[in-house]
Motif scaffolding. Sequence first.
Motif, PDB file in Angstrom:
ATOM      1  N   ALA A 136       0.682  -1.619  -0.123  1.00 15.44           N
ATOM      2  CA  ALA A 136      -0.170   0.015   0.012  1.00 15.44           C
ATOM      3  C   ALA A 136       0.766   0.675   0.230  1.00 15.44           C
ATOM      4  CB  ALA A 136      -0.657  -0.349   1.382  1.00 15.44           C
ATOM      5  N   ARG A 137       2.255   0.299   0.316  1.00 12.57           N
ATOM      6  CA  ARG A 137       2.879   2.024  -0.040  1.00 12.57           C
ATOM      7  C   ARG A 137       4.057   2.290  -0.105  1.00 12.57           C
ATOM      8  NH1 ARG A 137       2.969   7.273   2.553  1.00 12.57           N
ATOM      9  NH2 ARG A 137       5.067   7.984   3.361  1.00 12.57           N
ATOM     10  N   ARG A 138       4.620   2.357  -1.287  1.00 15.52           N
ATOM     11  CA  ARG A 138       6.317   2.350  -1.865  1.00 15.52           C
ATOM     12  C   ARG A 138       7.503   2.802  -0.729  1.00 15.52           C
ATOM     13  NH1 ARG A 138       7.415   4.607  -7.468  1.00 15.52           N
ATOM     14  NH2 ARG A 138       5.371   2.768  -7.715  1.00 15.52           N
ATOM     15  N   GLY A 139       8.545   1.567  -0.698  1.00 10.89           N
ATOM     16  CA  GLY A 139       9.062   2.104   0.107  1.00 10.89           C
ATOM     17  C   GLY A 139       9.158   1.927   1.466  1.00 10.89           C
ATOM     18  N   ALA A 140       7.642   1.561   2.087  1.00 13.81           N
ATOM     19  CA  ALA A 140       7.551   1.303   3.494  1.00 13.81           C
ATOM     20  C   ALA A 140       8.343   0.413   3.995  1.00 13.81           C
ATOM     21  CB  ALA A 140       5.797   0.682   3.435  1.00 13.81           C
ATOM     22  N   GLY A 141       8.419   0.650   5.594  1.00 14.67           N
ATOM     23  CA  GLY A 141       8.849  -0.009   6.754  1.00 14.67           C
ATOM     24  C   GLY A 141       8.341  -0.415   7.818  1.00 14.67           C
ATOM     25  N   ALA A 142       8.951  -0.646   8.867  1.00 19.77           N
ATOM     26  CA  ALA A 142       8.492  -1.813  10.046  1.00 19.77           C
ATOM     27  C   ALA A 142       7.711  -0.257  10.693  1.00 19.77           C
ATOM     28  CB  ALA A 142       9.226  -2.079  10.365  1.00 19.77           C
ATOM     29  N   ALA A 143       8.598   0.753  10.528  1.00 20.68           N
ATOM     30  CA  ALA A 143       7.683   1.727  10.995  1.00 20.68           C
ATOM     31  C   ALA A 143       6.199   2.896  10.875  1.00 20.68           C
ATOM     32  CB  ALA A 143       8.753   3.223  11.332  1.00 20.68           C
ATOM     33  N   ASP A 144       6.000   2.236   9.356  1.00 20.98           N
ATOM     34  CA  ASP A 144       4.963   2.576   9.091  1.00 20.98           C
ATOM     35  C   ASP A 144       3.305   1.827  10.131  1.00 20.98           C
ATOM     36  OD1 ASP A 144       5.095   4.053   6.127  1.00 20.98           O
ATOM     37  OD2 ASP A 144       6.690   2.796   6.441  1.00 20.98           O
ATOM     38  N   GLY A 145       4.203   1.581  10.638  1.00 16.07           N
ATOM     39  CA  GLY A 145       2.463   0.296  11.603  1.00 16.07           C
ATOM     40  C   GLY A 145       2.481   1.079  12.458  1.00 16.07           C
ATOM     41  N   THR A 146       2.942   2.849  12.577  1.00 12.70           N
ATOM     42  CA  THR A 146       2.225   3.172  13.190  1.00 12.70           C
ATOM     43  C   THR A 146       1.120   4.373  12.329  1.00 12.70           C
ATOM     44  OG1 THR A 146       4.108   5.310  13.205  1.00 12.70           O
ATOM     45  CG2 THR A 146       4.455   3.611  14.650  1.00 12.70           C
ATOM     46  N   ARG A 147       0.822   3.842  11.207  1.00 14.64           N
ATOM     47  CA  ARG A 147       0.003   4.981  10.614  1.00 14.64           C
ATOM     48  C   ARG A 147      -1.738   4.828  11.228  1.00 14.64           C
ATOM     49  NH1 ARG A 147       1.468   7.724   6.358  1.00 14.64           N
ATOM     50  NH2 ARG A 147       3.344   7.253   5.700  1.00 14.64           N
ATOM     51  N   PHE A 148      -2.502   5.306  11.381  1.00 13.98           N
ATOM     52  CA  PHE A 148      -3.825   5.315  11.588  1.00 13.98           C
ATOM     53  C   PHE A 148      -4.442   4.660  10.139  1.00 13.98           C
ATOM     54  CE2 PHE A 148      -3.366   9.300  13.703  1.00 13.98           C
ATOM     55  CZ  PHE A 148      -3.020   8.199  15.641  1.00 13.98           C
ATOM     56  N   LEU A 149      -5.105   3.655  11.063  1.00 14.14           N
ATOM     57  CA  LEU A 149      -6.704   2.935   9.786  1.00 14.14           C
ATOM     58  C   LEU A 149      -6.917   4.010   9.274  1.00 14.14           C
ATOM     59  CD1 LEU A 149      -6.357  -0.219   8.429  1.00 14.14           C
ATOM     60  CD2 LEU A 149      -7.768  -0.678  10.404  1.00 14.14           C
ATOM     61  N   PHE A 150      -7.438   3.669   7.751  1.00 18.09           N
ATOM     62  CA  PHE A 150      -8.570   4.637   7.663  1.00 18.09           C
ATOM     63  C   PHE A 150      -8.217   6.253   7.670  1.00 18.09           C
ATOM     64  CE2 PHE A 150     -10.740   1.241   8.083  1.00 18.09           C
ATOM     65  CZ  PHE A 150     -10.982   0.221   7.760  1.00 18.09           C
ATOM     66  N   PRO A 151      -8.812   6.879   5.744  1.00 18.22           N
ATOM     67  CA  PRO A 151      -8.826   8.262   6.995  1.00 18.22           C
ATOM     68  C   PRO A 151      -9.453   9.098   8.064  1.00 18.22           C
ATOM     69  CG  PRO A 151      -9.157   7.860   4.299  1.00 18.22           C
ATOM     70  CD  PRO A 151      -9.470   6.503   5.358  1.00 18.22           C
ATOM     71  N   PRO A 152      -9.140  10.472   8.619  1.00 10.32           N
ATOM     72  CA  PRO A 152      -9.723  11.101   9.584  1.00 10.32           C
ATOM     73  C   PRO A 152     -11.071  11.339   9.267  1.00 10.32           C
ATOM     74  CG  PRO A 152      -8.244  12.757   8.188  1.00 10.32           C
ATOM     75  CD  PRO A 152      -7.929  10.797   7.699  1.00 10.32           C
ATOM     76  N   GLY A 153     -11.318  11.601   8.060  1.00 14.26           N
ATOM     77  CA  GLY A 153     -13.029  12.055   8.289  1.00 14.26           C
ATOM     78  C   GLY A 153     -12.994  13.559   7.924  1.00 14.26           C
ATOM     79  N   ARG A 154     -14.664  13.854   7.971  1.00 16.19           N
ATOM     80  CA  ARG A 154     -14.675  14.885   8.278  1.00 16.19           C
ATOM     81  C   ARG A 154     -14.828  15.796   9.288  1.00 16.19           C
ATOM     82  NH1 ARG A 154     -20.722  14.603   5.710  1.00 16.19           N
ATOM     83  NH2 ARG A 154     -21.761  14.685   7.555  1.00 16.19           N
ATOM     84  N   GLN A 155     -14.697  16.760   9.675  1.00 16.60           N
ATOM     85  CA  GLN A 155     -14.854  17.586  11.190  1.00 16.60           C
ATOM     86  C   GLN A 155     -15.910  17.871  11.389  1.00 16.60           C
ATOM     87  OE1 GLN A 155     -11.484  18.594  12.972  1.00 16.60           O
ATOM     88  NE2 GLN A 155     -10.814  17.513  11.600  1.00 16.60           N
ATOM     89  N   GLU A 156     -16.351  16.960  12.644  1.00 15.71           N
ATOM     90  CA  GLU A 156     -17.839  17.495  13.429  1.00 15.71           C
ATOM     91  C   GLU A 156     -17.326  17.353  15.227  1.00 15.71           C
ATOM     92  OE1 GLU A 156     -19.484  13.704  12.887  1.00 15.71           O
ATOM     93  OE2 GLU A 156     -19.831  13.953  10.962  1.00 15.71           O
ATOM     94  N   LEU A 157     -17.849  18.558  15.486  1.00 18.42           N
ATOM     95  CA  LEU A 157     -17.294  19.049  16.302  1.00 18.42           C
ATOM     96  C   LEU A 157     -15.731  19.570  16.745  1.00 18.42           C
ATOM     97  CD1 LEU A 157     -20.624  17.425  18.166  1.00 18.42           C
ATOM     98  CD2 LEU A 157     -20.898  19.947  17.551  1.00 18.42           C
ATOM     99  N   GLY A 158     -15.595  19.789  15.555  1.00 16.07           N
ATOM    100  CA  GLY A 158     -13.955  19.790  16.253  1.00 16.07           C
ATOM    101  C   GLY A 158     -13.335  18.959  15.947  1.00 16.07           C
ATOM    102  N   GLU A 159     -13.972  18.016  15.258  1.00 19.60           N
ATOM    103  CA  GLU A 159     -13.142  16.651  15.731  1.00 19.60           C
ATOM    104  C   GLU A 159     -12.997  16.124  14.192  1.00 19.60           C
ATOM    105  OE1 GLU A 159     -12.286  14.339  19.485  1.00 19.60           O
ATOM    106  OE2 GLU A 159     -14.799  15.217  19.611  1.00 19.60           O
ATOM    107  N   ALA A 160     -11.498  15.371  14.098  1.00 23.98           N
ATOM    108  CA  ALA A 160     -11.712  14.451  12.408  1.00 23.98           C
ATOM    109  C   ALA A 160     -13.154  12.719  12.805  1.00 23.98           C
ATOM    110  CB  ALA A 160     -10.588  13.679  12.441  1.00 23.98           C
ATOM    111  N   SER A 161     -13.988  13.409  12.426  1.00 21.51           N
ATOM    112  CA  SER A 161     -15.043  12.299  12.418  1.00 21.51           C
ATOM    113  C   SER A 161     -14.810  10.921  12.441  1.00 21.51           C
ATOM    114  CB  SER A 161     -16.135  12.576  11.130  1.00 21.51           C
ATOM    115  OG  SER A 161     -16.055  12.505  10.019  1.00 21.51           O
ATOM    116  N   VAL A 162     -14.357  10.085  11.383  1.00 23.88           N
ATOM    117  CA  VAL A 162     -13.534   9.093  11.368  1.00 23.88           C
ATOM    118  C   VAL A 162     -13.021   8.562  12.556  1.00 23.88           C
ATOM    119  CG1 VAL A 162     -12.339   7.017  10.134  1.00 23.88           C
ATOM    120  CG2 VAL A 162     -14.469   8.498   8.944  1.00 23.88           C
ATOM    121  N   HIS A 163     -11.813   9.413  13.019  1.00 24.37           N
ATOM    122  CA  HIS A 163     -11.029   8.763  14.014  1.00 24.37           C
ATOM    123  C   HIS A 163     -11.698   9.335  15.443  1.00 24.37           C
ATOM    124  CE1 HIS A 163      -7.430   9.345  11.577  1.00 24.37           C
ATOM    125  NE2 HIS A 163      -7.722   8.275  10.829  1.00 24.37           N
ATOM    126  N   ARG A 164     -12.366   9.807  15.445  1.00 22.40           N
ATOM    127  CA  ARG A 164     -13.550  10.029  16.663  1.00 22.40           C
ATOM    128  C   ARG A 164     -13.895   9.015  16.990  1.00 22.40           C
ATOM    129  NH1 ARG A 164     -18.595  11.738  17.867  1.00 22.40           N
ATOM    130  NH2 ARG A 164     -18.631  12.161  15.805  1.00 22.40           N
TER     131      ARG A 164
END
Length: 404
Positions: A293-321
């Motif tokens: 999913a990411r060219r040149g990825a390494g083990a450190a990429d494991g910290t990437r969040f799964l899914f986009p943050p989503g649109r803002q709702e009440l000042g927060e990223a809706s998906v991650h919230r």
Amino acid sequence: MLGLLIPPPTLGFEFDVHYGLIREVVDAAGKTMPAIGAQVTSHSDATDGFRVKRDGPRLEIATRPFPVNDAGAKELAATTAGILTFARELGAGCKAAKAQAITVPGVVGQPRPFTHPKSLTAGLPLVRLPVRQQFDPSNCTVWASPQATLTIPLSSVNALVNEIRDSLKVGMALTGGATTRMGLQSEALFRAQRAQPPLSLSDGRVVNTSAFTESLTGFLILLASYLWTSELPHHFAEPKPRDYEPFAKAYLPVNVKAPFSEVFAKLLSADEQLLFREVFALGAARARLFGLARRGAGAADGTRFLFPPGRQELGEASVHRRQKAEFGTVPTWDDLVEHTLNSGHNGWGDRLMVPLSKKIDISKTFPRVALELRRIGFAAMFDRDWERLMKRVFKLVAKLNPSL
């Protein structure tokens, strides 16, 4: 004899119609707004083959799962006729209705409420919902955003992706082009399919390409498509965001309805599981999976969040919230892999990685997996096209389920 014990594949549909319930209209009629997910009409799986529920402001027509065989084809045809009758009744109710002086905040014009004889709440007012914050007094067409949930073996996932992509060349595509919202999300699926796993290991061994069975390939496509969602060029900037979903599942062109931990443990052979662990999951090998999913990825990429943050709702990223509320933390790429290998990871158990999605256990679909195709059709589909779509997807599921 064993083949006789395997149940047929199944297929079910959802139509989120552009008719529904608006609180201000319901309040004006002196009625109580049904809860989200509550059944609105008396249609039933047993009698009609479908139910009508509230899904946000919309009415959701949801069929029961039909067996993909001759008997199921007849059941689906009868159910389709009932669904189209209901759609015509919605259109007729809209045409006969008169506008009422009810103010709906942020919407221009007046709603035209009407009732349906099969409503579970007598006098509950339905309306054709506004488009672009406007009620259209001259338009009573019935359209929906269709979805389908089907069961296929992992070995047919690659063929499914081919069918979705090839459908763009003919009428009634199963996804949109790359410039559309659904088309952008489908890129996660197409890129996951195109990604070729590196076949040389760090210790100099070369992986035998024959070890990559069709089932393992299908599993990798599904898993990598989840990683790809966070790597696509989603844009949330107003006034014209290219993507604005508030829910994680909305970013998936194919939503895997069984937990990946179950798919891994119950649909892959012992040899396939071992190969996945050694080549894609354990230690430094995990970078190889991330590299799909990411060219040149390494083990450190494991910290990437799964899914986009989503649109803002009440000042927060809706998906991650919503993910944090469900899991206690926002899941990462590492979490996806760990939970696949061990359902006990973080105490999560056998659950889906996308909140607000109902899981379908492998025990109910074995030796297949249930996949939800989101926004098929593509885009807004008028009721006159629903029957053709349903027949087409029924034939597709039969094609993707060769005799086991």
